[in-house]
Enzyme design. Structure first.
Site, PDB file in Angstrom:
ATOM      1  N   HIS A  81      -1.782  10.532  -0.041  1.00 53.59           N
ATOM      2  CA  HIS A  81      -1.864   9.233  -0.564  1.00 53.59           C
ATOM      3  C   HIS A  81      -1.828   8.930  -2.142  1.00 53.59           C
ATOM      4  O   HIS A  81      -1.109   8.390  -2.616  1.00 53.59           O
ATOM      5  CB  HIS A  81      -3.168   8.402  -0.123  1.00 53.59           C
ATOM      6  CG  HIS A  81      -3.341   7.100  -0.059  1.00 53.59           C
ATOM      7  ND1 HIS A  81      -2.708   6.102   0.829  1.00 53.59           N
ATOM      8  CD2 HIS A  81      -4.260   6.479  -1.032  1.00 53.59           C
ATOM      9  CE1 HIS A  81      -3.010   4.803   0.249  1.00 53.59           C
ATOM     10  NE2 HIS A  81      -3.880   4.987  -0.576  1.00 53.59           N
ATOM     11  N   ASP A 101       4.956 -14.122  11.658  1.00 58.07           N
ATOM     12  CA  ASP A 101       3.447 -14.694  11.234  1.00 58.07           C
ATOM     13  C   ASP A 101       2.524 -13.377  11.513  1.00 58.07           C
ATOM     14  O   ASP A 101       2.057 -13.161  12.734  1.00 58.07           O
ATOM     15  CB  ASP A 101       3.346 -15.801  12.329  1.00 58.07           C
ATOM     16  CG  ASP A 101       1.800 -16.311  11.973  1.00 58.07           C
ATOM     17  OD1 ASP A 101       0.773 -15.634  11.328  1.00 58.07           O
ATOM     18  OD2 ASP A 101       1.214 -17.512  12.460  1.00 58.07           O
ATOM     19  N   LYS A 160      -6.924  -0.308  12.088  1.00 54.86           N
ATOM     20  CA  LYS A 160      -6.112  -0.802  10.988  1.00 54.86           C
ATOM     21  C   LYS A 160      -5.002  -0.076  10.350  1.00 54.86           C
ATOM     22  O   LYS A 160      -3.731  -0.627   9.891  1.00 54.86           O
ATOM     23  CB  LYS A 160      -7.079  -0.829   9.768  1.00 54.86           C
ATOM     24  CG  LYS A 160      -6.841  -1.456   8.592  1.00 54.86           C
ATOM     25  CD  LYS A 160      -6.098  -0.465   7.629  1.00 54.86           C
ATOM     26  CE  LYS A 160      -5.733  -1.105   6.102  1.00 54.86           C
ATOM     27  NZ  LYS A 160      -4.823  -0.186   5.375  1.00 54.86           N
ATOM     28  N   GLU A 203       0.774  -1.477   0.008  1.00 59.12           N
ATOM     29  CA  GLU A 203      -0.049  -0.045   0.037  1.00 59.12           C
ATOM     30  C   GLU A 203       0.958   1.354   0.170  1.00 59.12           C
ATOM     31  O   GLU A 203       1.848   1.618   0.732  1.00 59.12           O
ATOM     32  CB  GLU A 203      -0.892   0.107   1.168  1.00 59.12           C
ATOM     33  CG  GLU A 203      -2.108   1.076   1.213  1.00 59.12           C
ATOM     34  CD  GLU A 203      -2.856   0.901   2.355  1.00 59.12           C
ATOM     35  OE1 GLU A 203      -2.659   0.102   3.325  1.00 59.12           O
ATOM     36  OE2 GLU A 203      -3.904   1.712   2.518  1.00 59.12           O
TER      37      GLU A 203
END
Ligand code: HMG
Length: 415
Positions: free
Chosen positions: A368, A271, A255, A80
């Protein structure tokens, strides 16, 4: 001048030269980086089942993360755009304010054994036999003792479920620099027959819990008002309060934190599903809440704090198999799992600072989309020396479509 200054303005070859000089990256390791991670199909085929290919992710670097006075160069693996840039911006502002402080618990993993069909006095039987159970558990985890870890303690409780009462025996093991899944699961499977013998009933599940509340890392930073701006601090606090009081916002807030935490987990071969599960269960322990806190101190500076249970390691598992994981850990220069978890906590906090700062001021799209434009330019066929010009024109036009990228590229090439 800091060797990493302007790192993002350099080309890939120049960045690798800096890593060679500053982080001791060898020619062979540089080759691995330039060869997209150099994970070959044979190795991949041994890692998982039914392999038919390899999926690559970009590996980015954030220099200048000052944590407990040490300057870290943080590797982040993520697809991202703007995550790496956001972390870099927050780290840079944090460094101007003295950096992050961080600490971590001992790396203690938790495992559970489920016993069903138990008698009413099952818990008493567990407690009566606890010493013998502990001796066996210690023996089963003795492999960890040479590294300074090993069995810590055990306890049990009763669950009253729709399928009757169950005894849940819990074991704690210090797994040092490993993630520890194999160590703890081996112990749980090994201890199960003794539990059946001493307590009665039948053993069902024997598995670690990813909710590793004994293995938490914390980070803190005080971003000074002179650096962030008083107005921005007020706006960011409004944004934080939104997350603290609304689960829909809180989910996205967390998030954003995990953008950073996961990216370091992936880069270092950890992991990340375990990390995600652990962190989100922790966020939900008293009703789903932000993983961090932002508040203003008596000077009007912005204080950020975070606490995360992090089951990560610096040895074992995919860390040993993935060439990129080893190189990432070398770049990061951490002594072990506890130090790695401290860095991850600081990166998570920084990531949320960057997102909140952008969201509550100019909005997320500006930064972004500028970075996303570079992706679009590449997808439209722009070569390395053309990307910058295409992006500039897209920002000028405020058009971030693939069509715009193609059109601008054609014009630049004189079409
Ligand atoms: P800016 O202030 O507009 O840009 O930030 P700038 O050009 O003035 O650069 C400021 C600093 O940012 C630079 O300092 C670099 O440290 C860094 P300098 O070194 O120039 O003195 N920086 C970069 N680092 C690496 N590569 C680059 C780069 N550009 C700037 N290309 C920025 C621009 C994107 C950093 C800012 O707008 C930002 O932090 N945005 C937030 C980014 C973010 O959170 N992205 C995550 C994806 S969105 C998401 O999934 C999460 C979210 O939903 C979570 C939530 O809702 O809470 C948002």
């Amino acid at each position: 001048m800091n060797a990493f200054s302007g790192f993002y303005k350099k080309n890939i070859q120049e960045r690798i030269e800096i890593l060679k000089k500053e982080r001791g990256i060898s020619d062979d390791e540089a080759k691995v980086l330039l060869d997209s991670g150099a994970l070959d199909l044979d190795t991949a085929n041994r890692m998982i089942e039914n392999v038919v290919g390899i999926n690559h992710l970009p590996l980015g670097i954030v220099p200048g993360f000052v944590i407990n006075g040490k300057e870290y160069v943080v590797p982040m693996c993520i697809e991202e755009p703007s995550v790496v840039a956001g972390a870099a911006k927050a780290a840079k502002l944090a460094a101007k304010c003295g950096g992050f402080t961080a600490d971590a618990d001992e790396p203690v993993m938790t495992g559970q054994v489920q016993l069903v069909g138990i008698s009413d006095d099952a818990l008493e039987k567990f407690n009566f036999n606890k010493e013998e159970i502990a001796v066996k558990a210690k023996e089963l985890a003795s492999g960890m003792e040479m590294y300074g870890g090993g069995y810590k303690e055990c306890e049990a409780h009763i669950l009253d479920t729709s399928r009757g009462k169950m005894l849940i025996a819990i074991f704690y093991v210090d797994v040092r620099d490993a993630m520890g899944a194999n160590t703890i699961n081996t112990l749980l499977e090994g201890i199960a027959p003794l539990l059946e013998e001493k307590i009665g009933g039948k053993v069902r599940l024997r598995i670690l819990t990813n909710l590793a509340t004994k293995r938490k890392a914390r980070a803190k930073c005080v971003w000074k008002k002179e650096v962030v701006g008083e107005d921005a601090i007020e706006k960011m606090l409004d944004g934080y309060e939104f997350a603290a009081n609304d689960i829909y916002r809180c989910c996205t807030h967390n998030k954003g934190i995990m953008n950073g935490v996961d990216a370091v987990a992936v880069a270092t071969g950890n992991d990340w599903r375990a990390v995600e599960a652990s962190v989100h269960a922790y966020a939900a322990m008293d009703g789903y809440k932000p993983l961090n806190k932002f508040y203003k101190d008596e000077n009007g500076d912005l204080v950020g704090e975070i606490e995360l249970p992090l089951t990560v390691g610096t040895v074992g598992g995919a860390i040993n198999t993935s060439p990129i994981a080893g190189i990432s850990l070398k770049i990061l220069d951490v002594k072990g799992a506890q130090e790695l978890s401290m860095v991850m906590a600081a990166v998570g906090l920084a990531q949320n600072f960057a997102a909140l700062n952008a969201l509550s001021t100019v909005g997320i799209q500006k930064g972004h989309m500028k970075l996303h434009a570079a992706n679009l330019a590449v997808a439209a066929g722009a070569k390395e020396d053309e990307v910058k010009n295409v992006v500039e024109k897209m920002v000028e036009k405020n058009d971030y479509s693939t069509e715009a990228a193609k059109e601008i590229l054609e014009k630049l090439r004189g079409g």
